[in-house]
Scaffold this motif. Structure first.
Motif, mmCIF file in Angstrom:
data_model
loop_
_atom_site.group_PDB
_atom_site.id
_atom_site.type_symbol
_atom_site.label_atom_id
_atom_site.label_comp_id
_atom_site.label_asym_id
_atom_site.label_seq_id
_atom_site.Cartn_x
_atom_site.Cartn_y
_atom_site.Cartn_z
ATOM 1 N N ASN B 31 0.809 -1.212 0.000
ATOM 2 C CA ASN B 31 0.000 0.000 0.000
ATOM 3 C C ASN B 31 0.840 1.258 0.000
ATOM 4 O O ASN B 31 0.353 2.321 -0.381
ATOM 5 C CB ASN B 31 -0.923 0.022 1.237
ATOM 6 C CG ASN B 31 -2.043 -0.987 1.135
ATOM 7 O OD1 ASN B 31 -2.435 -1.380 0.041
ATOM 8 N ND2 ASN B 31 -2.528 -1.444 2.281
ATOM 9 N N THR B 32 2.086 1.159 0.493
ATOM 10 C CA THR B 32 2.870 2.390 0.677
ATOM 11 C C THR B 32 4.062 2.503 -0.245
ATOM 12 O O THR B 32 4.726 3.521 -0.275
ATOM 13 C CB THR B 32 3.384 2.493 2.125
ATOM 14 O OG1 THR B 32 4.115 1.304 2.439
ATOM 15 C CG2 THR B 32 2.235 2.651 3.105
ATOM 16 N N ASP B 144 -15.296 -1.909 10.753
ATOM 17 C CA ASP B 144 -15.504 -0.466 10.588
ATOM 18 C C ASP B 144 -15.003 -0.026 9.212
ATOM 19 O O ASP B 144 -15.657 0.747 8.503
ATOM 20 C CB ASP B 144 -14.758 0.272 11.708
ATOM 21 C CG ASP B 144 -15.034 1.753 11.727
ATOM 22 O OD1 ASP B 144 -14.378 2.483 10.958
ATOM 23 O OD2 ASP B 144 -15.911 2.177 12.485
ATOM 24 N N ASP B 145 -13.819 -0.539 8.831
ATOM 25 C CA ASP B 145 -13.281 -0.216 7.507
ATOM 26 C C ASP B 145 -14.223 -0.679 6.416
ATOM 27 O O ASP B 145 -14.411 0.002 5.394
ATOM 28 C CB ASP B 145 -11.917 -0.882 7.295
ATOM 29 C CG ASP B 145 -10.830 -0.201 8.115
ATOM 30 O OD1 ASP B 145 -9.704 -0.716 8.141
ATOM 31 O OD2 ASP B 145 -11.120 0.839 8.728
ATOM 32 N N ALA B 296 -17.197 19.813 26.353
ATOM 33 C CA ALA B 296 -17.128 19.631 24.897
ATOM 34 C C ALA B 296 -18.297 18.761 24.419
ATOM 35 O O ALA B 296 -18.893 19.015 23.370
ATOM 36 C CB ALA B 296 -15.795 18.991 24.503
ATOM 37 N N GLU B 300 -21.265 19.641 21.602
ATOM 38 C CA GLU B 300 -21.635 18.786 20.462
ATOM 39 C C GLU B 300 -23.084 18.357 20.558
ATOM 40 O O GLU B 300 -23.794 18.285 19.546
ATOM 41 C CB GLU B 300 -20.721 17.557 20.419
ATOM 42 C CG GLU B 300 -19.306 17.927 20.041
ATOM 43 C CD GLU B 300 -18.519 16.749 19.512
ATOM 44 O OE1 GLU B 300 -17.346 16.638 19.879
ATOM 45 O OE2 GLU B 300 -19.079 15.949 18.750
ATOM 46 N N ASP B 303 -25.256 21.044 19.258
ATOM 47 C CA ASP B 303 -25.337 21.037 17.795
ATOM 48 C C ASP B 303 -26.300 19.957 17.322
ATOM 49 O O ASP B 303 -27.073 20.159 16.375
ATOM 50 C CB ASP B 303 -23.952 20.807 17.192
ATOM 51 C CG ASP B 303 -23.019 21.992 17.438
ATOM 52 O OD1 ASP B 303 -21.789 21.806 17.386
ATOM 53 O OD2 ASP B 303 -23.528 23.111 17.714
ATOM 54 N N PRO B 791 13.255 33.724 -2.241
ATOM 55 C CA PRO B 791 12.682 32.375 -2.330
ATOM 56 C C PRO B 791 11.485 32.335 -3.278
ATOM 57 O O PRO B 791 10.806 33.346 -3.482
ATOM 58 C CB PRO B 791 12.226 32.073 -0.899
ATOM 59 C CG PRO B 791 12.887 33.081 -0.041
ATOM 60 C CD PRO B 791 13.185 34.256 -0.870
ATOM 61 N N ARG B 792 11.221 31.152 -3.797
ATOM 62 C CA ARG B 792 10.112 31.002 -4.745
ATOM 63 C C ARG B 792 8.757 31.265 -4.097
ATOM 64 O O ARG B 792 7.797 31.614 -4.769
ATOM 65 C CB ARG B 792 10.118 29.594 -5.344
ATOM 66 C CG ARG B 792 11.049 29.456 -6.525
ATOM 67 C CD ARG B 792 10.706 28.257 -7.360
ATOM 68 N NE ARG B 792 11.000 27.013 -6.682
ATOM 69 C CZ ARG B 792 10.407 25.851 -6.981
ATOM 70 N NH1 ARG B 792 9.495 25.785 -7.920
ATOM 71 N NH2 ARG B 792 10.731 24.756 -6.324
ATOM 72 N N SER B 793 8.674 31.104 -2.766
ATOM 73 C CA SER B 793 7.386 31.332 -2.105
ATOM 74 C C SER B 793 6.969 32.794 -2.178
ATOM 75 O O SER B 793 5.803 33.108 -1.947
ATOM 76 C CB SER B 793 7.453 30.884 -0.646
ATOM 77 O OG SER B 793 8.450 31.605 0.037
ATOM 78 N N ARG B 864 16.816 29.085 -11.591
ATOM 79 C CA ARG B 864 17.330 28.268 -10.493
ATOM 80 C C ARG B 864 17.860 26.916 -10.983
ATOM 81 O O ARG B 864 18.176 26.035 -10.176
ATOM 82 C CB ARG B 864 16.241 28.041 -9.447
ATOM 83 C CG ARG B 864 15.909 29.301 -8.661
ATOM 84 C CD ARG B 864 14.551 29.185 -7.957
ATOM 85 N NE ARG B 864 14.283 30.337 -7.096
ATOM 86 C CZ ARG B 864 13.856 31.512 -7.521
ATOM 87 N NH1 ARG B 864 13.637 31.712 -8.804
ATOM 88 N NH2 ARG B 864 13.635 32.516 -6.663
ATOM 89 N N ASN B 865 17.938 26.779 -12.304
ATOM 90 C CA ASN B 865 18.499 25.568 -12.920
ATOM 91 C C ASN B 865 17.705 24.322 -12.513
ATOM 92 O O ASN B 865 18.266 23.251 -12.285
ATOM 93 C CB ASN B 865 19.981 25.393 -12.521
ATOM 94 C CG ASN B 865 20.720 24.515 -13.523
ATOM 95 O OD1 ASN B 865 20.301 24.378 -14.684
ATOM 96 N ND2 ASN B 865 21.804 23.903 -13.087
ATOM 97 N N LEU B 866 16.401 24.483 -12.400
ATOM 98 C CA LEU B 866 15.555 23.357 -11.998
ATOM 99 C C LEU B 866 14.679 22.857 -13.148
ATOM 100 O O LEU B 866 13.835 21.996 -12.948
ATOM 101 C CB LEU B 866 14.627 23.786 -10.842
ATOM 102 C CG LEU B 866 15.311 24.095 -9.512
ATOM 103 C CD1 LEU B 866 14.296 24.655 -8.527
ATOM 104 C CD2 LEU B 866 15.972 22.856 -8.931
ATOM 105 N N SER B 870 11.369 16.820 -12.004
ATOM 106 C CA SER B 870 10.002 16.648 -11.506
ATOM 107 C C SER B 870 9.811 17.430 -10.204
ATOM 108 O O SER B 870 8.695 17.759 -9.837
ATOM 109 C CB SER B 870 9.693 15.162 -11.295
ATOM 110 O OG SER B 870 10.725 14.568 -10.532
ATOM 111 N N TYR B 871 10.875 17.777 -9.548
ATOM 112 C CA TYR B 871 10.784 18.590 -8.327
ATOM 113 C C TYR B 871 10.164 19.951 -8.642
ATOM 114 O O TYR B 871 9.281 20.419 -7.944
ATOM 115 C CB TYR B 871 12.172 18.780 -7.714
ATOM 116 C CG TYR B 871 12.222 19.811 -6.616
ATOM 117 C CD1 TYR B 871 12.823 21.052 -6.829
ATOM 118 C CD2 TYR B 871 11.664 19.556 -5.371
ATOM 119 C CE1 TYR B 871 12.859 21.992 -5.820
ATOM 120 C CE2 TYR B 871 11.702 20.501 -4.368
ATOM 121 C CZ TYR B 871 12.308 21.716 -4.597
ATOM 122 O OH TYR B 871 12.342 22.656 -3.611
#
Lengths: 107, 873
Positions: B31-32, B144-145, B296, B300, B303, B791-793, B864-866, B870-871
């Motif tokens: 799965n991983t 449950d799953d 709490a 609930e 509600d 930075p790219r952000s 930035r030579n990227l 895929s990054y």
């Protein structure tokens, strides 16, 4: 299709991580492939942490100004929302909620 | 035969039970792990072929409980899977295989049937006290799953739900829930609720069928699970969300069902009972976490009660009102009031059957006195139904005095103030006759209530005063301002530089601020008046005339005089005191008229004096002498100046003649002093900007506000605009979002307003000159940031500025870009000539910001030579 959602990369933490990885790549300390693995691990860790470690709950009420559903992603823009937490309440002018279909981590 | 098939076949032979562990781990890794697509496809195909055998093996071990109990040697137990640990592993392995995916049409349904059958066996063992907790947990998690599998629900909903409901409807499940403690019942409850949350629509559509009604009765039993939620049980919180989902499904399907009505009535009774506080000794013994969890849970449950109201409506209201008024125990009464409060927002204003009984004279007072929790519940109820009470004004006479009386009880102050706020906010028009009483209440609060609660009361009462005719405001406010002004003057007279001694003055100023906030006309009234709406204009003009009253004028003058005397205290102001002073004045400085608003020129003068006292004073040589605490004290002042710039426009009810000159001079002074301060704060301006993000942000916000609201002010503060434009060049080089965002916002506004196509204003020539002078430097800094200096952000902010430059000044930008990119190493040595050419062509050709962002992002990756990684994608 990636195993984990990548949307957390756009948050402050994800942006800071991406900037740091950019710097490391530019300096030649790591390769882009390693940077991808780091980001994928970040996606996984964020999904698992949010699923398993975050227990707090909030009720959000406000005026729903915009709603959009496209490609299985809901986007809501809410004006004057109020957040009711366990012991406190917070308000702000506007929020945007991006909601993806719930998956268990790794699903 | 594949490797998996061989493994499955060897399971069951002597000593081969380790295969069970392997099968579970294999599925988890499958799965991983990410594999190359061709390899993955091959493995997946092999695994799918082996799946029936794998499941058969796992089910075989899982069902090891059954079978002959004879010859129960350890070896026999191990070989036949009668050890719980092997069954637990098999259940967990099954979970992993379920995550991998079990085909619905051939394997899922038989598997589900087998799992549910095995759960029944486990339930029987649990009832006998002979079960293994970890096995129950693993089994119910697997189930449950399965019942929570949304994909199966979408494709095989009917088959799955019929299978599940057929099992759930049998008595074994209800028995195991009924006879277990919270820990024992919780895994079953989770599974039951998961099914309901996944198949809500099916349940809503088949409400009157026997197996569905049996299922819902089971969920009701979970809702009313014995004990106190959070304190000694966790089961009853599980179904709360399901009741809300079911209510929505019923509303969507427009289903009318008698059973739904009776089920929800049971739910209401269960929830109200569960919301009742536990006995005093139990509550006292509970630790803080447990109490928090109970609180709490109540939230609930509230509600969930709101959801039930949408099903039951008036029937529920009637039952709750009866319950509240007839309860013999205060806990039950409080719980009923809590439930009523929870549904308050959904009760229509024209409800006249039940609520009048609740708020009738004497109805609430008959509840047992002296109990804080119950009184608090009554007060909260009054606040929750404020909107309803506004449609039933005669009942306010019963409610408001009760709320007012509670202000004298320290334990109830906070709740009473919140209720008073809501009543004043919703019933301001209906409370006109009560103004004198409310004003007296507010006056008394100045002596009796804590500072924060005082402010809330003052603001609430001011709201009510504002809703009356402006001709009554002065008379109504007189008792309050006659209390506040002498108190303020006395506090100022006692003022010393000691911050602790300033607390009383700060509280007094905050009280004035709160009163002023309550007297603010609504933004939309001001907007309508400014756009020429005759009714709004007439109302505000009349108010402005009424505010010329002597008593209000005396108050305004006294306030400013007191504040100016504060400025004279040597080494004076703490940050908190400065903020309180500015807030007290700022709350009345609006576009509309305000009872406390001084003359505009006086406000400008006050802000200037405060700037000189706190941030920078004029030296003997004319240069500014920056104070040691300039960076801490200037942000709130800059914010005040931004507010002044916003409200400075001429209006029908006020003439602010010749204030532009004074305000412009103030702005020029302030920005100049800030630039001086920044220049001294660090070796470079970039470092200074990075160290003082709040100063940077407020300065650019002030600039942007002036540009947007009153660009004409710039004529009187040309140096200020030039300083900010120059500062912007340095701010664009700081790798910090806090520094960059306000700068790009301001510079982008300059660029837009300086465009040849922009609407002409008196400041247009100045802005165009500034743009011509500084835009090349902005462009250089922006391209450097895109090219890798930042930075790219931070690209979004840079992209906005660059797009604004291209869009509004295409011709000069075309030339500037060509010159800048001629340097082979600018903005990055990785950007080839071809890439630069392509970037320039695409950027200058597009009129779409989305396209421009994409072009800029692509160029940033190349710098930035990227590219090609895929990054970067």
């Amino acid at each position: 299709m990636p195993l984990y959602y990548e949307l957390y990369r756009k948050g402050t933490l994800g942006a800071a991580l991406t900037d740091s990885l950019d710097e490391l790549i530019q300096a030649g300390h790591i390769t882009p492939q390693l940077a991808i693995q780091v980001l994928e691990q970040y996606d996984k860790s964020m999904s698992e942490a949010l699923s398993n470690k975050v227990k707090s709950k909030a009720v959000i009420k406000g005026n729903l100004r915009t709603y959009r559903f496209c490609d299985d992603v809901w986007t809501f823009i809410i004006k004057d929302p109020s957040f009711k937490f366990d012991h406190e309440m917070a308000t702000t002018d506007k929020i945007k909620i991006v909601a993806c279909n719930a998956r268990r981590p790794g699903e | 035969m594949t490797a998996i098939q061989e493994c499955a076949q060897s399971a069951g032979k002597d000593g081969a039970y380790a295969i069970i562990e392997f099968l579970g781990v294999f599925a988890e890794e499958l799965n991983t792990t990410s594999l190359a697509s061709a390899e993955q496809a091959r493995i997946v195909q092999d695994v799918r072929e082996a799946l029936p055998q794998v499941l058969q093996v796992l089910l075989g071990v899982i069902s090891g409980l059954e079978g002959s109990p004879a010859t129960d040697t350890p070896e026999f137990a191990r070989r036949t899977g009668r050890q719980a640990s092997w069954r637990v592993r098999a259940w967990r392995g099954l979970q992993q295989w379920l995550q991998f995916g079990v085909p619905g049409d051939t394997l899922f349904l038989p598997l589900l049937e087998a799992v549910l059958a095995q759960l029944r066996v486990l339930a029987a063992y649990q009832l006998r006290g002979d079960s293994d907790e970890s096995e129950i947990a693993a089994a119910t998690t697997a189930a449950d799953d399965m019942v929570g599998n949304a994909a199966m629900a979408a494709r095989f909903g009917r088959s799955v739900s019929e299978t599940v409901l057929a099992h759930f409807a049998q008595p074994w499940l209800a028995q195991v829930v009924e006879h277990s403690d919270s820990e024992g019942a919780l895994p079953w409850a989770t599974m039951v609720v998961t099914f309901g949350e996944t198949y809500t629509e099916y349940i809503a559509a088949h409400l009157d069928e026997d197996h569905v009604t049996a299922y819902l009765r089971l969920v009701v039993a979970l809702t009313q699970f014995p004990g106190h939620a959070g304190l000694d049980e966790e089961v009853s919180v599980q179904p709360l969300g399901l009741w809300c989902l079911l209510q929505e499904a019923l509303a969507d399907s427009d289903t009318k069902s008698n059973f739904a009505h009776s089920a929800y009535a049971d739910v209401v009774r269960a929830l109200v009972a569960k919301c009742a506080y536990p006995p005093t000794e139990v509550w006292a013994a509970a630790d803080r976490d447990a109490r928090d969890q109970f609180t709490a849970y109540r939230r609930e449950a509230g509600d969930a009660l709101l959801g039930t109201f949408y099903v039951l409506r008036g029937d529920m209201l009637g039952a709750l009102v009866d319950s509240a008024l007839a309860a013999s125990d205060w806990r039950h009464a409080e719980a009923a009031l809590f439930a009523l409060r929870s549904v308050g927002e959904a009760v229509p204003q024209d409800e006249n059957d039940h609520l009048p009984r609740l708020f009738a004279p004497g109805a609430l007072t008959q509840l047992q006195p002296g109990l804080t929790s119950l009184h608090a519940a009554v007060l909260s109820l009054a606040g929750a139904y404020a909107e309803w009470l506004s449609a039933h004004p005669p009942l306010l006479a019963n409610v408001v005095p009760r709320v007012a009386a509670a202000l004298n009880e320290p334990a109830l102050v906070s709740t009473a103030v919140a209720a008073l706020r809501r009543l004043c906010d919703n019933c301001r028009a209906q409370l006109g006759n009560a103004v004198p009483g409310l004003v007296q209440l507010a006056r008394d609060s100045l002596q009796t209530l804590p500072s924060r609660e005082q402010q809330r009361v003052l603001e609430a009462v001011a709201d009510v005063i504002l809703a009356q005719s402006p001709s009554t405001h002065s008379t109504a406010l007189a008792p309050l301002i006659m209390s506040l002004l002498p108190a303020l003057q006395a506090d100022v007279a006692r003022l010393t530089p000691d911050p602790d001694a300033q607390a009383a003055l700060i509280d007094c100023l905050r009280a004035i601020e709160a009163l002023a906030r309550g007297l603010q006309f609504a933004d939309d009234i001001e907007e309508r008046a400014l756009t020429g709406d005759p009714e709004a204009t007439s109302m505000l003009t009349f108010a402005a005339q009424c505010y010329c009253d002597d008593s209000l004028a005396t108050f305004r003058a006294g306030l400013l005089d007191a504040l100016n005397r504060v400025l004279a205290v040597p080494e004076g102001l703490s940050d908190d005191l400065l903020e309180a002073m500015l807030a007290a004045v700022g709350a009345s400085v609006r576009r509309g008229p305000h009872a406390f608003a001084p003359d505009f020129s006086q406000v400008i003068s006050f802000v200037r004096c405060t700037w000189e006292a706190c941030v920078a004073r004029a030296g003997s040589d004319g240069a500014s002498v920056i104070s040691a605490r300039w960076a801490d004290l200037c942000p709130p002042l800059l914010q005040s100046m931004a507010q002044l710039a916003t409200v400075a426009a001429p209006k029908p009810w006020r003439s602010d003649a010749d204030t532009d000159t004074a305000l412009g001079a103030l702005l020029a002074r302030a920005i100049g002093d800030i630039c001086t301060g920044l220049a001294h704060a660090a070796p470079t301006l970039e470092a200074a900007v990075e160290q003082q993000p709040v100063v940077n942000e407020r300065a650019f916000d002030l600039g942007a506000r002036v540009l947007l609201e009153r660009p004409g002010l710039l004529i009187h503060s040309e140096m200020a605009a030039a300083h900010l434009c120059k500062l912007g060049v340095h701010a664009l080089a700081v790798p910090s979002r806090l520094a960059l965002r306000p700068a790009t916002n301001f510079l982008g506004t300059v660029v837009r307003l300086a465009a040849p196509s922009a609407r002409t204003s008196p400041a247009s020539p100045l802005l165009q000159a500034l743009c011509s002078e500084f835009a090349p430097a902005w462009l250089r800094a922006t391209l450097a940031g895109i090219g890798g200096a930042l930075p790219r952000s931070l690209l979004p902010g840079l992209s906005e500025l660059l797009f604004a430059l291209v869009r509004h000044h295409l011709q000069p930008v075309r030339v500037w870009i060509a010159e800048l990119l001629r340097d082979p190493s600018f903005p990055s040595p990785h950007a080839s000539e071809r890439a630069k050419r392509q970037f320039t062509q695409q950027l200058l050709a597009t009129r779409s910001f989305v396209r421009a962002k994409a072009v800029i992002s692509e160029f940033a990756i190349q710098c930035r030579n990227l590219q090609g990684t895929s990054y970067a994608s």
